[in-house]
Design a protein around this motif. Structure first.
Motif, PDB file in Angstrom:
ATOM      1  N   GLU A 234       0.796   1.689  -3.046  1.00  0.00           N
ATOM      2  CA  GLU A 234       1.009   2.760  -2.665  1.00  0.00           C
ATOM      3  C   GLU A 234      -0.108   2.936  -1.793  1.00  0.00           C
ATOM      4  O   GLU A 234      -0.999   2.564  -1.745  1.00  0.00           O
ATOM      5  CB  GLU A 234       0.766   4.032  -3.986  1.00  0.00           C
TER       6      GLU A 234
ATOM      7  N   SER B  96      -3.380   5.133  -0.509  1.00  0.00           N
ATOM      8  CA  SER B  96      -4.280   6.240  -1.206  1.00  0.00           C
ATOM      9  C   SER B  96      -5.277   6.692   0.194  1.00  0.00           C
ATOM     10  O   SER B  96      -5.339   5.898   1.101  1.00  0.00           O
ATOM     11  CB  SER B  96      -5.330   5.467  -2.097  1.00  0.00           C
TER      12      SER B  96
ATOM     13  N   ILE C 128      -2.377  10.278  -3.222  1.00  0.00           N
ATOM     14  CA  ILE C 128      -1.336   8.935  -3.276  1.00  0.00           C
ATOM     15  C   ILE C 128      -0.208   9.231  -2.514  1.00  0.00           C
ATOM     16  O   ILE C 128       0.396  10.229  -2.883  1.00  0.00           O
ATOM     17  CB  ILE C 128      -1.416   8.355  -4.560  1.00  0.00           C
ATOM     18  N   TYR C 129       0.344   8.406  -1.804  1.00  0.00           N
ATOM     19  CA  TYR C 129       1.421   8.507  -1.087  1.00  0.00           C
ATOM     20  C   TYR C 129       2.207   7.271  -1.218  1.00  0.00           C
ATOM     21  O   TYR C 129       1.679   6.098  -1.112  1.00  0.00           O
ATOM     22  CB  TYR C 129       1.257   8.648   0.468  1.00  0.00           C
ATOM     23  N   ASP C 130       3.641   7.420  -1.010  1.00  0.00           N
ATOM     24  CA  ASP C 130       4.688   6.469  -1.086  1.00  0.00           C
ATOM     25  C   ASP C 130       4.672   5.459   0.051  1.00  0.00           C
ATOM     26  O   ASP C 130       4.914   4.295  -0.240  1.00  0.00           O
ATOM     27  CB  ASP C 130       6.203   6.771  -1.604  1.00  0.00           C
ATOM     28  N   ASN C 131       4.407   6.066   1.244  1.00  0.00           N
ATOM     29  CA  ASN C 131       4.546   5.175   2.350  1.00  0.00           C
ATOM     30  C   ASN C 131       3.625   5.621   3.257  1.00  0.00           C
ATOM     31  O   ASN C 131       2.748   6.619   3.407  1.00  0.00           O
ATOM     32  CB  ASN C 131       5.862   5.404   3.215  1.00  0.00           C
TER      33      ASN C 131
END
Length: 75
Positions: free
Chosen positions: A29, A31, A49-52
């Motif tokens: 992930e 950050s 936190i982000y998925d992409n």
């Protein structure tokens, strides 16, 4: 990955800093780490936190642009 440092000089107060960093964590992930405070101190921090990478980059750009409007300058 990428780091952006911003500083603001105030004539009557101590200088301030704002730091934004994008980093890949152990779970693949992205950050967005933000740190801010008075120069010479530990300051405060927050992690999102982000998925992409695209979403994380857009969030980091949003925070950076907001701080530039508040009088911070690139360092």
């Amino acid at each position: 990955m990428a780091t952006c440092l911003l500083y603001r000089q105030a004539q009557s107060r101590r200088s301030r800093f704002y730091r934004i960093e994008l980093a890949l964590n152990l779970f693949s992930e992205i950050s967005v780490l933000r740190e801010w405070g008075v120069a010479g101190s530990n300051g405060q921090s927050a992690i999102s936190i982000y998925d992409n990478l695209r979403d994380a980059s857009l969030a980091a750009d949003k925070h950076r642009n907001r701080m530039l409007k508040r009088g911070y300058a690139r360092g």
